[in-house]
Design a protein around this motif. Structure first.
Motif, PDB file in Angstrom:
ATOM      1  N   VAL A  90     -20.922  32.995  33.877  1.00 12.44           N
ATOM      2  CA  VAL A  90     -20.601  33.935  32.791  1.00 12.44           C
ATOM      3  C   VAL A  90     -19.887  33.198  31.653  1.00 12.44           C
ATOM      4  CG1 VAL A  90     -19.340  36.033  32.166  1.00 12.44           C
ATOM      5  CG2 VAL A  90     -20.498  35.888  34.385  1.00 12.44           C
ATOM      6  N   LEU A  91     -18.969  32.324  32.012  1.00 18.49           N
ATOM      7  CA  LEU A  91     -18.249  31.567  30.975  1.00 18.49           C
ATOM      8  C   LEU A  91     -19.222  30.698  30.183  1.00 18.49           C
ATOM      9  CD1 LEU A  91     -15.060  30.459  32.958  1.00 18.49           C
ATOM     10  CD2 LEU A  91     -15.155  32.146  31.133  1.00 18.49           C
TER      11      LEU A  91
ATOM     12  N   THR B  78     -21.243  32.925  27.989  1.00 19.00           N
ATOM     13  CA  THR B  78     -20.381  33.778  27.156  1.00 19.00           C
ATOM     14  C   THR B  78     -20.890  35.219  27.104  1.00 19.00           C
ATOM     15  OG1 THR B  78     -21.382  33.323  24.982  1.00 19.00           O
ATOM     16  CG2 THR B  78     -19.669  31.802  25.714  1.00 19.00           C
TER      17      THR B  78
ATOM     18  N   PHE C  18     -19.788  38.142  28.113  1.00 17.25           N
ATOM     19  CA  PHE C  18     -18.560  38.705  28.687  1.00 17.25           C
ATOM     20  C   PHE C  18     -18.603  40.208  28.890  1.00 17.25           C
ATOM     21  CE2 PHE C  18     -16.923  34.768  26.649  1.00 17.25           C
ATOM     22  CZ  PHE C  18     -16.547  34.141  27.830  1.00 17.25           C
TER      23      PHE C  18
ATOM     24  N   GLU D 181     -17.540  44.580  32.400  1.00 13.43           N
ATOM     25  CA  GLU D 181     -17.449  43.188  31.949  1.00 13.43           C
ATOM     26  C   GLU D 181     -18.395  42.288  32.752  1.00 13.43           C
ATOM     27  OE1 GLU D 181     -13.361  42.098  32.302  1.00 13.43           O
ATOM     28  OE2 GLU D 181     -12.847  43.162  30.450  1.00 13.43           O
TER      29      GLU D 181
ATOM     30  N   ILE E 115     -18.005  39.283  33.920  1.00 12.55           N
ATOM     31  CA  ILE E 115     -17.409  38.614  35.086  1.00 12.55           C
ATOM     32  C   ILE E 115     -17.370  39.575  36.272  1.00 12.55           C
ATOM     33  CG2 ILE E 115     -15.197  37.776  36.014  1.00 12.55           C
ATOM     34  CD1 ILE E 115     -14.848  36.160  33.441  1.00 12.55           C
TER      35      ILE E 115
END
Ligand SMILES: *Cc1c(COP(=O)(O)O)cnc(C)c1O
Length: 368
Positions: free
Chosen positions: A26-27, A30, A32, A232, A234
């Motif tokens: 996910v990071l 991006t 999110f 979200e 994450i």
């Protein structure tokens, strides 16, 4: 021996690598808010709950709010629900501008009693909202029958019952819509807040999908007043990892519940929890009933046992709902549950030694 009420570290340790990889993805993307992590989870969770559609949102409370809106609950309506639950069940009714009305619970399970519910219906009742309390399905077939006979939509609050079954059908599969919470302590918990609505209805699913995202029909076109209730990225990614382990964790909870049943069977003054006939509960909480509960709770705490109470004050007697005008004695089953219920430590990783320590401490604590 100290025994915690819940041990999320023990749950995460063996799957730490999978969770780290999911979060890293996910990071890197991006993505999110919503995005592929959330979609992948929705696609896996819908069939798990026996449904066509799953819409991920930012909490179980938001899921209940959107489900009731989709069921057609409007200002001035009534929703029939249980007085013995986490407060969110009633919040969602109030958020719609509707009024929660209550019926008493089955004294054996603490779940809303369908016969009492039927007697409490009025011409303004727009939805039925039972809860699968402690991971034990409510008498959902009776609620489906009531819903059909009266033409009032059934919404299942399955926030505590991920993976439970009633006569083979999964929690979430009953009625028009069902709601889940992924609060970290639930059987399926996010790394933060999360929730979902599940349904088979294409129209309701599409509306809930819009409502969670500012009611956008298309970008910058708002069909009605919407909400920021998006899940979200994450959370979706972590939930997709944890969903793969949920059946294993629930099986371990069942084993632990069976062990408690053996360890506690002989203790006078301790009433053990009873599953709904035909149900396979997932033991979100293991709740016994004792007289003089607060004294027993204090003694367990002194002995290092992480016990808790779910829930000490029935919803109809909460100050927030004083305007409904209920007095103590209105729902005796719910009130006696609130006075006597005691939640013992319960999590998938609990050991036989820990449970023996709980049983020994409880045996001492209930002695007069
Ligand atoms: C946890 C819970 C909710 C609310 O879920 P959140 O994710 O905390 O908003 C609703 N109903 C019941 C029965 C719950 O246990």
């Amino acid at each position: 021996m100290k025994v915690p009420f819940l041990d999320l570290r023990a749950q995460h340790a063996p799957i730490r690598g999978e969770i780290d990889a999911a979060i890293r993805e996910v990071l890197d993307d991006t993505a999110f808010v919503l995005g592929p992590g959330v979609s992948r989870f929705e696609e896996a969770f819908a069939p798990y709950a026996g449904r066509k559609h799953c819409i991920g949102v930012n909490s179980g409370t938001s899921a209940l709010h959107l489900a009731l809106l989709a069921a057609g609950v409007n200002p001035g309506d009534e929703v029939l629900t249980t007085p013995h639950t986490w407060i969110s069940t009633s919040w969602a009714v109030s958020y719609c501008g509707a009024r929660p009305i209550y019926a008493d619970v089955d004294p054996r399970t603490g779940n809303l009693d369908p016969k009492a519910a039927e007697a409490a219906l009025t011409a303004r009742t727009r939805a039925l909202l039972p809860v699968d309390l402690y991971g034990n399905p409510a008498d959902l077939e009776a609620f489906e029958d009531l819903s059909r006979r009266k033409g009032i939509p059934l919404v299942e609050d399955a926030a505590q019952s991920h993976g439970a079954r009633l006569r083979g059908r999964p929690a979430g599969a009953f009625g028009a819509l069902a709601c889940f919470s992924f609060y970290p302590g639930k059987n399926l918990g996010a790394a933060g807040e999360g929730g979902a609505v599940v349904t088979d209805d294409n129209g309701m699913a599409a509306r809930i999908r819009r409502l969670r995202d500012h009611a956008q029909e298309s970008r910058h076109r708002h069909a009605e007043i919407g909400f920021n209730y998006r899940m979200e990225g994450i959370q979706g990614a972590v939930l997709a990892v944890k969903l793969r382990h949920l059946d294993g964790w629930n099986a371990a909870r069942r084993t632990a519940a069976g062990r408690y049943r053996e360890l506690l069977a002989g203790i006078r003054g301790v009433v053990l929890p009873e599953p709904t006939p035909g149900a396979e509960p997932v033991w979100h909480l293991y709740v016994v009933r004792v007289q003089d509960r607060d004294r027993v709770l204090a003694r367990l705490k002194e002995a290092g046992i992480g016990a808790a109470v779910h829930y000490p004050h029935p919803v109809h007697l909460q100050p927030a709902y004083a305007s409904l005008g209920h007095r103590s004695g209105a729902f005796p089953g719910a009130e006696s549950f609130a006075a006597e219920c005691l939640s013992l430590p319960m999590f998938a990783e609990i050991t036989a030694e820990q449970q023996e320590a709980v049983a020994a401490a409880l045996r001492d604590a209930v002695r007069p």
